[in-house]
Write a protein that holds these residues in place. Structure first.
Motif, PDB file in Angstrom:
ATOM      1  N   GLU A   1      95.432   7.155   9.958  1.00 32.02           N
ATOM      2  CA  GLU A   1      95.936   7.338  11.315  1.00 32.02           C
ATOM      3  C   GLU A   1      97.231   8.135  11.340  1.00 32.02           C
ATOM      4  O   GLU A   1      97.600   8.711  12.360  1.00 32.02           O
ATOM      5  N   ASP A   2      97.931   8.178  10.183  1.00 33.59           N
ATOM      6  CA  ASP A   2      99.166   8.945  10.079  1.00 33.59           C
ATOM      7  C   ASP A   2      98.923  10.415   9.751  1.00 33.59           C
ATOM      8  O   ASP A   2      99.857  11.182   9.566  1.00 33.59           O
ATOM      9  N   GLY A   3      97.639  10.828   9.652  1.00 37.26           N
ATOM     10  CA  GLY A   3      97.296  12.221   9.374  1.00 37.26           C
ATOM     11  C   GLY A   3      97.291  12.567   7.899  1.00 37.26           C
ATOM     12  O   GLY A   3      96.975  13.700   7.535  1.00 37.26           O
ATOM     13  N   VAL A   4      97.606  11.623   7.026  1.00 42.16           N
ATOM     14  CA  VAL A   4      97.641  11.858   5.576  1.00 42.16           C
ATOM     15  C   VAL A   4      96.253  11.593   4.995  1.00 42.16           C
ATOM     16  O   VAL A   4      95.587  10.636   5.379  1.00 42.16           O
ATOM     17  N   THR A   5      95.820  12.452   4.065  1.00 42.70           N
ATOM     18  CA  THR A   5      94.566  12.233   3.372  1.00 42.70           C
ATOM     19  C   THR A   5      94.813  11.335   2.172  1.00 42.70           C
ATOM     20  O   THR A   5      95.661  11.636   1.329  1.00 42.70           O
TER      21      THR A   5
END
Length: 116
Positions: free
Chosen positions: A87-91
């Motif tokens: 959800e934080d955009g980190v893979t």
């Protein structure tokens, strides 16, 4: 007057409700590959990629092993990895092995047990 208060209360609840993101995108399969008989006759493998940034790849095969009593056995060993976008955009990526000794995940974001 009473009806007006009810109407105002309903509007307030509707405004305070969490809003859905604009047009959630449907997730589609971008790549899917299956492999049978990887290495030994009962092996397998597969991989896939999805449009939401998640992916997985896995291979498994039987390998010679020793059980708790020291007997020679065939054990299935699975190796693979999977990734997803948080959800934080980190893979986030998890590499793993699963064998007769259990499931062994590794990832930069996972806690590591202290050395005994």
């Amino acid at each position: 007057m009473k009806m007006m208060l009810v109407l105002v209360a309903l509007v307030a609840v509707a405004v305070a409700a969490p809003q859905r993101q604009a047009q959630e995108q449907e997730v589609v399969v971008l790549k899917q590959v299956e492999h049978n008989n990887v290495g030994l006759p009962e092996g397998y493998g597969y991989e896939y990629q999805l449009s939401d940034g998640s992916s997985k790849q896995e291979q498994a095969q039987f390998e010679d092993a020793t059980d708790e009593e020291g007997n020679h056995v065939q054990a299935i060993v699975v190796r693979g990895s999977y990734s997803f976008v948080g959800e934080d955009g980190v893979t986030y990526t998890i590499n793993y092995t699963a064998d007769q000794n259990g499931f062994h995940p590794e990832g930069a974001h996972l806690p590591v047990a202290p050395v005994a």
